[in-house]
Every structure is written in C-alpha cells, then in structure tokens.
Design an enzyme around this catalytic site. Structure first.
Site, PDB file in Angstrom:
ATOM      1  N   HIS A  60      -6.846   5.565  -0.954  1.00 48.14           N
ATOM      2  CA  HIS A  60      -5.989   5.123   0.152  1.00 48.14           C
ATOM      3  C   HIS A  60      -5.809   3.609   0.107  1.00 48.14           C
ATOM      4  O   HIS A  60      -6.695   2.851   0.487  1.00 48.14           O
ATOM      5  CB  HIS A  60      -6.606   5.527   1.494  1.00 48.14           C
ATOM      6  CG  HIS A  60      -5.722   5.258   2.673  1.00 48.14           C
ATOM      7  ND1 HIS A  60      -5.081   6.267   3.365  1.00 48.14           N
ATOM      8  CD2 HIS A  60      -5.360   4.107   3.286  1.00 48.14           C
ATOM      9  CE1 HIS A  60      -4.373   5.741   4.358  1.00 48.14           C
ATOM     10  NE2 HIS A  60      -4.527   4.425   4.322  1.00 48.14           N
ATOM     11  N   GLN A 157       6.212   4.144   7.657  1.00 50.85           N
ATOM     12  CA  GLN A 157       5.411   3.232   8.468  1.00 50.85           C
ATOM     13  C   GLN A 157       5.835   3.207   9.934  1.00 50.85           C
ATOM     14  O   GLN A 157       5.001   3.135  10.835  1.00 50.85           O
ATOM     15  CB  GLN A 157       5.505   1.813   7.891  1.00 50.85           C
ATOM     16  CG  GLN A 157       4.793   0.736   8.688  1.00 50.85           C
ATOM     17  CD  GLN A 157       3.281   0.892   8.695  1.00 50.85           C
ATOM     18  OE1 GLN A 157       2.604   0.482   7.769  1.00 50.85           O
ATOM     19  NE2 GLN A 157       2.743   1.507   9.746  1.00 50.85           N
ATOM     20  N   HIS A 215      -1.359   9.469   7.628  1.00 55.11           N
ATOM     21  CA  HIS A 215      -2.053   8.565   8.548  1.00 55.11           C
ATOM     22  C   HIS A 215      -2.181   9.330   9.868  1.00 55.11           C
ATOM     23  O   HIS A 215      -1.177   9.606  10.531  1.00 55.11           O
ATOM     24  CB  HIS A 215      -1.236   7.292   8.785  1.00 55.11           C
ATOM     25  CG  HIS A 215      -1.367   6.263   7.707  1.00 55.11           C
ATOM     26  ND1 HIS A 215      -1.054   6.515   6.400  1.00 55.11           N
ATOM     27  CD2 HIS A 215      -1.770   4.957   7.767  1.00 55.11           C
ATOM     28  CE1 HIS A 215      -1.259   5.412   5.683  1.00 55.11           C
ATOM     29  NE2 HIS A 215      -1.701   4.458   6.487  1.00 55.11           N
ATOM     30  N   ASP A 314      -7.887   0.576   1.615  1.00 53.26           N
ATOM     31  CA  ASP A 314      -6.740   0.498   2.515  1.00 53.26           C
ATOM     32  C   ASP A 314      -5.879  -0.732   2.244  1.00 53.26           C
ATOM     33  O   ASP A 314      -4.712  -0.608   1.897  1.00 53.26           O
ATOM     34  CB  ASP A 314      -7.176   0.530   3.984  1.00 53.26           C
ATOM     35  CG  ASP A 314      -6.033   0.849   4.941  1.00 53.26           C
ATOM     36  OD1 ASP A 314      -4.919   1.133   4.471  1.00 53.26           O
ATOM     37  OD2 ASP A 314      -6.250   0.819   6.160  1.00 53.26           O
ATOM     38  N   TRP A 320      -2.794  -6.386   7.783  1.00 55.69           N
ATOM     39  CA  TRP A 320      -3.788  -5.600   8.494  1.00 55.69           C
ATOM     40  C   TRP A 320      -5.218  -6.046   8.191  1.00 55.69           C
ATOM     41  O   TRP A 320      -6.101  -5.896   9.031  1.00 55.69           O
ATOM     42  CB  TRP A 320      -3.639  -4.124   8.124  1.00 55.69           C
ATOM     43  CG  TRP A 320      -2.354  -3.545   8.615  1.00 55.69           C
ATOM     44  CD1 TRP A 320      -2.110  -2.978   9.839  1.00 55.69           C
ATOM     45  CD2 TRP A 320      -1.115  -3.478   7.897  1.00 55.69           C
ATOM     46  NE1 TRP A 320      -0.796  -2.570   9.921  1.00 55.69           N
ATOM     47  CE2 TRP A 320      -0.159  -2.864   8.740  1.00 55.69           C
ATOM     48  CE3 TRP A 320      -0.715  -3.876   6.619  1.00 55.69           C
ATOM     49  CZ2 TRP A 320       1.163  -2.637   8.344  1.00 55.69           C
ATOM     50  CZ3 TRP A 320       0.598  -3.659   6.226  1.00 55.69           C
ATOM     51  CH2 TRP A 320       1.516  -3.042   7.093  1.00 55.69           C
TER      52      TRP A 320
END
Length: 418
Positions: A60, A157, A215, A314, A320
C-alpha cells in the site's frame, strides 16, 4: 549462482541455495561443520549465516504522490483531510508532467529496493482528470517489470459518486491497464453513495477480471462501517481472496460487541486487510483532546483471528506523511508497538506482516517463496531470525529478483572505544 551458508526463514540449520536462469534449482542443507570446507569462488556468495527469505512486499503506497511534501505548502494540521485538500491544490495548480511523476516514483522505488522490497502495489489518483499519473505509473510498471513487480490501483481520491464523471474516470483507468479497482466509501458525500460505490467496483472488477483494493473507514468515526459492506459483497461474490480493505482505522473505535460480529464476517468472507501504522498514527486522533486514539486498526486481534493482515508504508514525503524512506522494518516496528504485539510469540514470526502476508494480498503466491522451481526472488538480511532483525533493524545486504541482483549493501561496522 550459489548462496552458501545461509539460514532460511522457517527452517533449522544452514543451507546452500542455487539458482539459474532466474529460477531456484537446488536448496540443500549443510552438515554441521561443513560450511568451512566449501569452495567459495566464482559465482558464489557467502551468506555467513545470515537470513535468506522471500522479498519484502509493499502492499500500500501512493507512488504518484511521493516526494511532493511542501508543494504548494505543508499539511500544517497533520490531518488526513488537510492532506487530501493539499493534494487537490497540487494536482490542480502544478503542471503535471509524465516524466516528472515517473522520476519521483522511481526514486521512491530505489529506496524501497534498498530496503528489500521487490513487490509493490500502488494507488493512482484517477480523479486527477489529465490522467498523467495513470499514464506515468502504467509506463513505469512496464519499464520496471524485470526489476520490481508493480501493481496499480484505480484510486478515486475524491470519491466515485461524489465527483462529476466519477464512474467514467474509473472505467477509463481500468481500460488503460490498472490491476485493481479502488474506492473510498467513507469519503463519499453520503452513506448511500458509499455503499453504491462499493457495489459498483465489484461490477467493474468482475468486468475486467481484476482485484479490489479499497481505502476503507480511514477515520476515527466509530459509525464508519463500510468494512461490513465490503466484506459482505466479497462473501456474496466469492471474491474475498482478491479483495483488500486498507486502513480500517475506525475499527480501533468500534465496541467489542460489534467487532465480535464483524470478525465472523471477515473470516467467512476471506477478505484481506492492509494497515499503515506510521501514516495513521500520524494522521488520526487529531480531533481528539485526551485521551487520544491511536487511529490504527486492530492488528493483533485480526492476526490472532486468522484474518490476513499486512503492513505498508502508505506515503513517502507527501501531503499526508512528511517523512518515510520505504523501510518496512520501521513500519513493522511501529505496527508492533501500537498493536501491542511485543510478546514472545508475536516477535517470532513478525516479518510475516511485511512479507508473506503482503504476498497474499497481492495474490502473487504462485511465484513467491523459497522453493525449487519458483522464481529466484529473495533477500538476505544481516541477522539470523525475525527477533534479531527487528531489534537491530538489520540491513538488507543482498536483494535478487528473477536471478538478477538489484541491490547490495555492506553492513556498517562500529568501532566502540571501550
């Protein structure tokens, strides 16, 4: 080529391992004391008792976003939602160029390769309507296929139903060669939209005969329960082994009574889970005062229940998560700490969380593993077992993919003056 005097994870003793034309040809156990008598010349690598195992798996990551931290600005609040809005600014105000996206992604892959990763699954934002990211990652996947195996996910997203032409974006991405269908149901405008988006992606996955990677419930809201819908759809369609639920952070806020029911469904469905402990410890719990929630799913409980769970990085220096170098041993260490998995039994097989479990999530078990006849994909670490490698964060000294060396490292030698 022959590796001599190595340990093999899950086996006792020392071994010689040979491979030709990219395939393992022999694995033989050494007689005690015989390792010093071997000829170690020519195409021979002396492992010196170090651990040989299948490569690490990154299940991921977002390669289209890597190395963009600070552009157009940093995520000052540290929240997931400011990260999404910052990325929205980036993709709508910066000139997106395929070659630039590929070079950023390739730099991240170099880091991952250094730390023993050979198999990567990456999300690619398909609500970025120029589709430069999709084009870049599909090209890079093809260019890197002999060095690292990359799977791509059509990741909406900003949602599927909560954006204009969301379904058309998904269809376009899948027609361009994406390996997995993604979704983000908790970010859709309504619960009804979230459920509809999940039903839609199963139809799309079946149409293209592709895998699913969602997600799911990446928030601290205990009422965010799209995982039960995802698992039920997978159970109904017999799609569990090809389905991954990523993050599932809300599970950390679920009550135990509900989780008892949920775990039965997860077991019946055969669904897989990804957790991203570094990113989610950073992003979640931000709205809480005290006590603050950890924002990480129930890693230990899922593992103990026999539900397959893998850990991923990630993000690498993006809106993020401002740091990260693709070192899954760091990710593993964080996951074990926050998951209360520092007990003796947990530590004996902890590398599963960044290797074999991830291989199941990527559905690559047919060519993953140290067995005669399988592809010669392996790493050697400067340690002898899971516990020692975790404790010392042991480096990967050799990484071989399809019989080709893709990374080597000399372990650092300290000189302590007492």
């Amino acid at each position: 080529m022959k590796i001599v005097g190595c340990r093999i994870r899950g086996r006792e003793g020392l071994y010689n391992v040979s491979y030709e034309n990219g395939v393992f040809t022999s694995i033989t156990e050494l007689e005690p004391g015989s390792e010093e008598k071997q000829m170690k010349t020519g195409d021979v690598y002396d492992a010196k008792g170090r651990l040989l195992m299948p490569p690490f798996v990154e299940p991921h990551i977002h390669l289209d976003c890597v190395l963009t931290a600070g552009i157009p600005h940093y995520n000052m609040s540290g929240t997931l939602f400011e990260g999404i809005s910052t990325w929205q600014e980036y993709k709508t105000t910066q000139p997106l160029v395929v070659s630039e996206i590929k070079e950023r992604a390739k730099e991240a892959l170099r880091l991952l390769a250094e730390y023993g990763v050979q198999f990567v699954r990456t999300h690619v934002d398909v609500t970025e309507t120029s589709f430069k990211g999709v084009e870049a990652l599909e090209e890079l996947k093809e260019e890197m296929k002999d060095i690292m195996e990359i799977q791509t996910i059509a990741f909406p997203q900003n949602g599927i139903l909560s954006v204009r032409d969301g379904k058309a974006n998904m269809e376009r991405a899948m027609s361009m060669g994406m390996d997995c269908v993604g979704a983000i149901p908790h970010y859709e405008f309504t619960r009804e939209y979230g459920i509809e988006s999940l039903k839609y992606i199963f139809e799309l996955a079946e149409k293209y005969d592709k895998m699913i990677d969602v997600h799911c419930d990446e928030m601290d809201d205990e009422q965010s329960r799209f995982l039960e819908t995802l698992a039920t759809l997978a159970w109904e369609r017999g799609y569990g082994k090809r389905t991954v639920a990523a993050h599932t952070c809300a599970m950390g806020s679920y009550n135990d009574s509900y989780c008892t029911k949920l775990f039965r469904l997860l077991q019946e469905s055969g669904i897989n889970i990804n957790a991203c402990p570094c990113a989610n410890v950073h992003l979640q719990g931000r709205i809480d005062k005290y006590p603050k929630r950890r924002g990480v799913t129930r890693i230990k409980e899922l593992s103990d229940a026999g539900i397959n769970i893998a850990l991923g990085q990630d993000s690498i220096a993006d809106p993020w998560y401002p740091i990260g170098v693709g070192n899954l041993l760091r990710v593993l260490e964080m996951g074990l700490h926050v998951g209360h998995m520092m007990g003796y039994e947990d530590l004996q097989h902890c590398l599963d969380l960044i290797s074999t479990n991830g291989a199941k999530n990527l559905c690559i078990e047919d060519h993953y593993g140290i067995e005669v006849g399988k592809k010669a994909n392996f790493i050697i670490l400067d340690g002898k077992d899971d516990y020692e490698i975790l404790r010392f964060q042991s480096p990967v000294v050799l990484s071989v993919h399809n019989g080709m060396t893709i990374a080597e490292k000399e372990p650092a030698v300290a000189s302590v003056k007492f």
